[in-house]
Design an enzyme around this catalytic site. Sequence first.
Site, PDB file in Angstrom:
ATOM      1  N   GLU A   1      66.813  25.852 -51.188  1.00  0.00           N
ATOM      2  CA  GLU A   1      67.168  27.274 -51.176  1.00  0.00           C
ATOM      3  C   GLU A   1      66.100  28.122 -50.506  1.00  0.00           C
ATOM      4  O   GLU A   1      66.392  29.161 -49.909  1.00  0.00           O
ATOM      5  CB  GLU A   1      67.417  27.765 -52.602  1.00  0.00           C
ATOM      6  CG  GLU A   1      66.202  28.081 -53.451  1.00  0.00           C
ATOM      7  CD  GLU A   1      65.400  26.860 -53.884  1.00  0.00           C
ATOM      8  OE1 GLU A   1      64.216  27.001 -54.225  1.00  0.00           O
ATOM      9  OE2 GLU A   1      65.972  25.749 -53.888  1.00  0.00           O
ATOM     10  N   ASP A   2      64.843  27.680 -50.567  1.00  0.00           N
ATOM     11  CA  ASP A   2      63.759  28.459 -49.975  1.00  0.00           C
ATOM     12  C   ASP A   2      63.905  28.562 -48.462  1.00  0.00           C
ATOM     13  O   ASP A   2      63.755  29.639 -47.872  1.00  0.00           O
ATOM     14  CB  ASP A   2      62.397  27.882 -50.360  1.00  0.00           C
ATOM     15  CG  ASP A   2      62.344  26.370 -50.255  1.00  0.00           C
ATOM     16  OD1 ASP A   2      63.292  25.743 -49.730  1.00  0.00           O
ATOM     17  OD2 ASP A   2      61.340  25.779 -50.705  1.00  0.00           O
ATOM     18  N   TYR A   3      64.213  27.441 -47.804  1.00  0.00           N
ATOM     19  CA  TYR A   3      64.381  27.432 -46.348  1.00  0.00           C
ATOM     20  C   TYR A   3      65.535  28.348 -45.936  1.00  0.00           C
ATOM     21  O   TYR A   3      65.402  29.163 -45.013  1.00  0.00           O
ATOM     22  CB  TYR A   3      64.627  26.009 -45.848  1.00  0.00           C
ATOM     23  CG  TYR A   3      65.027  25.938 -44.388  1.00  0.00           C
ATOM     24  CD1 TYR A   3      64.056  25.968 -43.388  1.00  0.00           C
ATOM     25  CD2 TYR A   3      66.360  25.859 -44.017  1.00  0.00           C
ATOM     26  CE1 TYR A   3      64.421  25.917 -42.051  1.00  0.00           C
ATOM     27  CE2 TYR A   3      66.735  25.809 -42.681  1.00  0.00           C
ATOM     28  CZ  TYR A   3      65.765  25.838 -41.708  1.00  0.00           C
ATOM     29  OH  TYR A   3      66.127  25.797 -40.379  1.00  0.00           O
TER      30      TYR A   3
END
Length: 399
Positions: free
Chosen positions: A237-239
């Site tokens: 989810e961070d990317y």
Amino acid sequence: MIPMVYTVYGFAVFFLVAWVCLWLIHIMALSYSKWKLYRTVDRSPPELPYPGVSILKPLTGVDPNLESNLETFFTLDYPTYELLFCVEDERDEAVKVVNGLLHKYPEVEARLFVGGSRVGVNPKINNMQPAYLSARHPLVLVSDSGIRMREDALLDMVQQMQSREDVGIVHQMPFACDAEGFAALYEKVYFGTTQARLYLSADFLGINCHVGMSSLVRRVALDEVGGIAAFGEYLAEDYFMAKALVERGWRLRVASLPALQNCGTRSVGGMQARLARWARLRIAMLPATALLEPLSECLPLGAGAAWAAGVLLSAEPLPFFLVHVLAWFLLDWLLLRTVQNGSLPFTKVQFLVGWVWSEACAPLVLATALLRPEIEWRTRSYRLEWGGRAHELKPKLKF
């Protein structure tokens, strides 16, 4: 048909070009680290009050360092912030740890959220969703349970955020606290060399390298793309969060202080499983990773470049390879010292052992990621589609 000799020369040119590019990246990362990391935090009173920060702490289970790690968030040198602890199950042992700290620091604004809310397959997003919706401040810090925070780290991140109005995310570069044992040595060497080299050079070049273990986000920017729930279908989810914000014109910045990972249950096998999981995510998001990633590693790159130098320049491959490895080792030592910001907690011989282990295991970790495409995270298993979307194979919880 293309004569075989042209094919050989073509591969040789490719390897030498890749070798030159990786050395430029190595030098770039080392130079940039000396300018970027550990810059003095400005403690003078600001012209305008600093914005409040809501800190989301997703928790699952307890390790020996959890309480001391969480306690560092109660003693931050920052004027206005709230702590929002998130657990999936009221029977989780982390609840007792959090309640003990709430009782110890009643003056700190903090709340515990239990149960989560299912908005996708990502357990971290599901766990944080109720707390995110209840967050009161314009800045949101997502911080993993194993992070140990310096008292001035949040102030550093906010100052980076305030430096430009179009900065949407400030993220800390992953590193590791000092600890005893070979697993701790392996962790520190990897994050201070291989990971730091790629992370710093990507930030310098403006490439999305966002790792969300300690990441400060503007709430208004995140709400533009649907909040954290919009990324519940991804494990990385961070990317994808950073990608969505960049596409809307927001900028990313790396903080000057690294994120200090301080998990109390280190193991070599656990570290390799973690690296393999990350490799699977990268391959699913960017399939070219499977072909290009080996060329970012010292040993495969050096072997290919040594062969290419023999073909194109009539150089002796073995001396070329040995000089390459020695120079790479020395630059990694300098980079690690810069990321550490001082003396290392182990000797040069220990560093050599840890460095050789890390470099030798890198191709094996990538091979494991290719041969076993399923993602295992704690007690859950997932299968990835091309593009990064995930499907849970063994659903565990219903929210």
